[in-house]
Design a protein around this motif. Sequence first.
Motif, PDB file in Angstrom:
ATOM      1  N   SER A 103       2.776  -3.609 -10.367  1.00 58.38           N
ATOM      2  CA  SER A 103       2.351  -2.307  -9.838  1.00 58.38           C
ATOM      3  C   SER A 103       3.429  -1.686  -8.972  1.00 58.38           C
ATOM      4  O   SER A 103       3.649  -0.473  -9.018  1.00 58.38           O
ATOM      5  CB  SER A 103       1.049  -2.459  -9.043  1.00 58.38           C
ATOM      6  OG  SER A 103       1.239  -3.262  -7.889  1.00 58.38           O
ATOM      7  N   SER A 104       4.150  -2.507  -8.196  1.00 61.44           N
ATOM      8  CA  SER A 104       5.211  -1.988  -7.330  1.00 61.44           C
ATOM      9  C   SER A 104       6.361  -1.419  -8.153  1.00 61.44           C
ATOM     10  O   SER A 104       6.877  -0.329  -7.873  1.00 61.44           O
ATOM     11  CB  SER A 104       5.738  -3.089  -6.409  1.00 61.44           C
ATOM     12  OG  SER A 104       4.717  -3.580  -5.565  1.00 61.44           O
ATOM     13  N   LEU A 105       6.773  -2.158  -9.191  1.00 63.61           N
ATOM     14  CA  LEU A 105       7.883  -1.712 -10.019  1.00 63.61           C
ATOM     15  C   LEU A 105       7.533  -0.433 -10.775  1.00 63.61           C
ATOM     16  O   LEU A 105       8.351   0.488 -10.869  1.00 63.61           O
ATOM     17  CB  LEU A 105       8.278  -2.816 -11.002  1.00 63.61           C
ATOM     18  CG  LEU A 105       8.882  -4.085 -10.392  1.00 63.61           C
ATOM     19  CD1 LEU A 105       9.151  -5.128 -11.474  1.00 63.61           C
ATOM     20  CD2 LEU A 105      10.162  -3.771  -9.635  1.00 63.61           C
ATOM     21  N   ILE A 106       6.321  -0.363 -11.300  1.00 65.37           N
ATOM     22  CA  ILE A 106       5.907   0.832 -12.036  1.00 65.37           C
ATOM     23  C   ILE A 106       5.736   2.017 -11.090  1.00 65.37           C
ATOM     24  O   ILE A 106       6.097   3.155 -11.426  1.00 65.37           O
ATOM     25  CB  ILE A 106       4.610   0.564 -12.815  1.00 65.37           C
ATOM     26  CG1 ILE A 106       4.882  -0.435 -13.938  1.00 65.37           C
ATOM     27  CG2 ILE A 106       4.044   1.859 -13.386  1.00 65.37           C
ATOM     28  CD1 ILE A 106       5.915   0.020 -14.950  1.00 65.37           C
ATOM     29  N   GLN A 151       0.835  -1.204   0.000  1.00 66.66           N
ATOM     30  CA  GLN A 151       0.000   0.000   0.000  1.00 66.66           C
ATOM     31  C   GLN A 151       0.868   1.252   0.000  1.00 66.66           C
ATOM     32  O   GLN A 151       0.584   2.228  -0.704  1.00 66.66           O
ATOM     33  CB  GLN A 151      -0.924   0.000   1.211  1.00 66.66           C
ATOM     34  CG  GLN A 151      -1.880   1.193   1.245  1.00 66.66           C
ATOM     35  CD  GLN A 151      -2.827   1.135   2.422  1.00 66.66           C
ATOM     36  OE1 GLN A 151      -2.575   0.451   3.412  1.00 66.66           O
ATOM     37  NE2 GLN A 151      -3.942   1.852   2.335  1.00 66.66           N
ATOM     38  N   LYS A 152       1.952   1.200   0.755  1.00 66.09           N
ATOM     39  CA  LYS A 152       2.845   2.352   0.849  1.00 66.09           C
ATOM     40  C   LYS A 152       3.501   2.652  -0.485  1.00 66.09           C
ATOM     41  O   LYS A 152       3.504   3.804  -0.951  1.00 66.09           O
ATOM     42  CB  LYS A 152       3.905   2.087   1.929  1.00 66.09           C
ATOM     43  CG  LYS A 152       4.848   3.259   2.168  1.00 66.09           C
ATOM     44  CD  LYS A 152       5.796   2.969   3.331  1.00 66.09           C
ATOM     45  CE  LYS A 152       6.728   4.150   3.601  1.00 66.09           C
ATOM     46  NZ  LYS A 152       7.632   3.897   4.758  1.00 66.09           N
ATOM     47  N   VAL A 153       4.068   1.632  -1.127  1.00 67.21           N
ATOM     48  CA  VAL A 153       4.779   1.870  -2.378  1.00 67.21           C
ATOM     49  C   VAL A 153       3.814   2.260  -3.490  1.00 67.21           C
ATOM     50  O   VAL A 153       4.108   3.137  -4.321  1.00 67.21           O
ATOM     51  CB  VAL A 153       5.631   0.638  -2.772  1.00 67.21           C
ATOM     52  CG1 VAL A 153       4.761  -0.545  -3.190  1.00 67.21           C
ATOM     53  CG2 VAL A 153       6.590   0.999  -3.911  1.00 67.21           C
ATOM     54  N   ASN A 154       2.636   1.651  -3.524  1.00 68.76           N
ATOM     55  CA  ASN A 154       1.666   1.979  -4.575  1.00 68.76           C
ATOM     56  C   ASN A 154       0.967   3.310  -4.349  1.00 68.76           C
ATOM     57  O   ASN A 154       0.296   3.831  -5.260  1.00 68.76           O
ATOM     58  CB  ASN A 154       0.643   0.856  -4.708  1.00 68.76           C
ATOM     59  CG  ASN A 154       1.215  -0.365  -5.419  1.00 68.76           C
ATOM     60  OD1 ASN A 154       1.763  -0.256  -6.509  1.00 68.76           O
ATOM     61  ND2 ASN A 154       1.121  -1.523  -4.787  1.00 68.76           N
ATOM     62  N   SER A 155       1.157   3.869  -3.171  1.00 70.05           N
ATOM     63  CA  SER A 155       0.634   5.209  -2.891  1.00 70.05           C
ATOM     64  C   SER A 155       1.643   6.288  -3.243  1.00 70.05           C
ATOM     65  O   SER A 155       1.384   7.481  -3.053  1.00 70.05           O
ATOM     66  CB  SER A 155       0.237   5.316  -1.415  1.00 70.05           C
ATOM     67  OG  SER A 155      -0.821   4.430  -1.112  1.00 70.05           O
ATOM     68  N   GLY A 156       2.802   5.865  -3.707  1.00 68.49           N
ATOM     69  CA  GLY A 156       3.827   6.818  -4.107  1.00 68.49           C
ATOM     70  C   GLY A 156       4.816   7.163  -3.022  1.00 68.49           C
ATOM     71  O   GLY A 156       5.645   8.063  -3.210  1.00 68.49           O
ATOM     72  N   MET A 214       7.373   2.618  -8.332  1.00 69.77           N
ATOM     73  CA  MET A 214       8.712   3.113  -8.005  1.00 69.77           C
ATOM     74  C   MET A 214       9.319   3.861  -9.190  1.00 69.77           C
ATOM     75  O   MET A 214       9.966   4.895  -9.018  1.00 69.77           O
ATOM     76  CB  MET A 214       9.613   1.956  -7.574  1.00 69.77           C
ATOM     77  CG  MET A 214       9.376   1.501  -6.143  1.00 69.77           C
ATOM     78  SD  MET A 214      10.581   0.271  -5.563  1.00 69.77           S
ATOM     79  CE  MET A 214       9.801  -1.225  -6.130  1.00 69.77           C
ATOM     80  N   LYS A 215       9.102   3.340 -10.387  1.00 72.95           N
ATOM     81  CA  LYS A 215       9.648   3.982 -11.585  1.00 72.95           C
ATOM     82  C   LYS A 215       9.044   5.371 -11.775  1.00 72.95           C
ATOM     83  O   LYS A 215       9.754   6.335 -12.091  1.00 72.95           O
ATOM     84  CB  LYS A 215       9.371   3.111 -12.805  1.00 72.95           C
ATOM     85  CG  LYS A 215       9.889   3.689 -14.117  1.00 72.95           C
ATOM     86  CD  LYS A 215       9.589   2.765 -15.277  1.00 72.95           C
ATOM     87  CE  LYS A 215      10.084   3.365 -16.589  1.00 72.95           C
ATOM     88  NZ  LYS A 215      11.551   3.509 -16.622  1.00 72.95           N
ATOM     89  N   LEU A 216       7.740   5.492 -11.578  1.00 72.84           N
ATOM     90  CA  LEU A 216       7.056   6.758 -11.825  1.00 72.84           C
ATOM     91  C   LEU A 216       7.444   7.840 -10.832  1.00 72.84           C
ATOM     92  O   LEU A 216       7.579   9.014 -11.190  1.00 72.84           O
ATOM     93  CB  LEU A 216       5.543   6.540 -11.811  1.00 72.84           C
ATOM     94  CG  LEU A 216       4.977   5.738 -12.993  1.00 72.84           C
ATOM     95  CD1 LEU A 216       3.483   5.496 -12.818  1.00 72.84           C
ATOM     96  CD2 LEU A 216       5.247   6.451 -14.316  1.00 72.84           C
ATOM     97  N   ARG A 217       7.633   7.473  -9.565  1.00 75.52           N
ATOM     98  CA  ARG A 217       7.989   8.497  -8.578  1.00 75.52           C
ATOM     99  C   ARG A 217       9.498   8.619  -8.391  1.00 75.52           C
ATOM    100  O   ARG A 217       9.995   9.534  -7.775  1.00 75.52           O
ATOM    101  CB  ARG A 217       7.301   8.231  -7.232  1.00 75.52           C
ATOM    102  CG  ARG A 217       7.676   6.901  -6.588  1.00 75.52           C
ATOM    103  CD  ARG A 217       8.365   7.137  -5.254  1.00 75.52           C
ATOM    104  NE  ARG A 217       8.282   5.919  -4.454  1.00 75.52           N
ATOM    105  CZ  ARG A 217       9.289   5.062  -4.326  1.00 75.52           C
ATOM    106  NH1 ARG A 217      10.438   5.287  -4.948  1.00 75.52           N
ATOM    107  NH2 ARG A 217       9.151   3.984  -3.576  1.00 75.52           N
ATOM    108  N   GLY A 218      10.248   7.671  -8.997  1.00 82.24           N
ATOM    109  CA  GLY A 218      11.704   7.713  -8.899  1.00 82.24           C
ATOM    110  C   GLY A 218      12.209   6.801  -7.798  1.00 82.24           C
ATOM    111  O   GLY A 218      11.875   6.989  -6.628  1.00 82.24           O
ATOM    112  N   GLU A 219      13.001   5.820  -8.184  1.00 84.99           N
ATOM    113  CA  GLU A 219      13.540   4.868  -7.212  1.00 84.99           C
ATOM    114  C   GLU A 219      14.576   5.543  -6.319  1.00 84.99           C
ATOM    115  O   GLU A 219      15.209   6.519  -6.714  1.00 84.99           O
ATOM    116  CB  GLU A 219      14.167   3.671  -7.928  1.00 84.99           C
ATOM    117  CG  GLU A 219      13.202   2.892  -8.822  1.00 84.99           C
ATOM    118  CD  GLU A 219      13.257   3.319 -10.282  1.00 84.99           C
ATOM    119  OE1 GLU A 219      13.699   4.469 -10.536  1.00 84.99           O
ATOM    120  OE2 GLU A 219      12.865   2.527 -11.151  1.00 84.99           O
TER     121      GLU A 219
END
Length: 335
Positions: A38-41, A6-11, A43-48
């Motif tokens: 969903s987790s990988l995307i 939930q945390k990672v998918n919330s950005g 992280m990619k969208l907000r920047g790893e």
Amino acid sequence: MDRILQKVNSGDRLSFNEAGDLFESMMQGSLAESQIASSLIAMKLRGETVDELAALAVAMNRNKRAFTPGVKGTIDTCGTGGDGKSTVNVSTAVAIIIASMGYPVVKHGNYAQSGIVGSADILSDLGVDINGITSPEEYLARHNFIYMLAPLYHPALRGIGKVRRELKVPTLFNLAGPLANPADPDYQIIGISRRGRLEFMAGVLEKIGRKNITLYSSRDGYDEVSSANTTECIHIGEGDTRRFTIDPSDFFEPFPMPVVRDRDDARHQFLDGLTGRCETLMKVFALNAALALRTMNCCGMREGFFSAREQISSGRAISKLEELASEESAARAAQ
């Protein structure tokens, strides 16, 4: 795990320990493909983050099938890929050139994940054994070269690989691949497609304690030393970090980086460069090989460039490739 998902998918960003738990769950098969994607995307969208990539590298190294080379001075030339430029397989050519010079190369790689031709694709097309070697240690001792196909040494990533291929975009795993070589090489050169990632990757290497690695990325967006524009480099050594640039005009008249249309074109260009039939391709290969030689503290860039060119012009580089291919042919004939 629900809280972390939930945390990672919330950005939100994950701590080192949280990211470690997430990636360990992926590798143990505890997450659905949709959760992995969903987790990988996300992280990619907000920047790893440095913590997230460091945690992934640690998890991959903990779960890999390790390979003990039995020799010192090993080097890997595996880059992150994902530059979207469809360049000829430069880092694979460098691996062959360096091995032909007598240095032990432990090449880590895979089939193409988001591009046209990966290192496994080109070597397979050229007749090199990439997955049927009975004794890798003996093979490396005989040839100064071993190719370690990532799926064979990272069985825990089997399910994740399917997701990565379906996503069709580079993810955190592209960055982590070079950090999880099964042989733990003494030296590495790691090309990065995004120049803004250089300092980021340097921070990851510092966090996981890796040394004797040169990170590099060109100003025109390649994960290779460019033949057209300046390439920025960071060398993480034993107790020191050095930043420097490579300007192709110091070695030759700059020209556009060679690109490939398909696997057949990639094979032809690879051979044209490794035999020296194509002067421009030979220059690209030699310039990138020079960075490997510098990283191993063998010589400076200029001396390395001319040494690599001589290795190609003399026929010793293509002879190494033929040696590897003939080994595969003999093995097939014996079956």
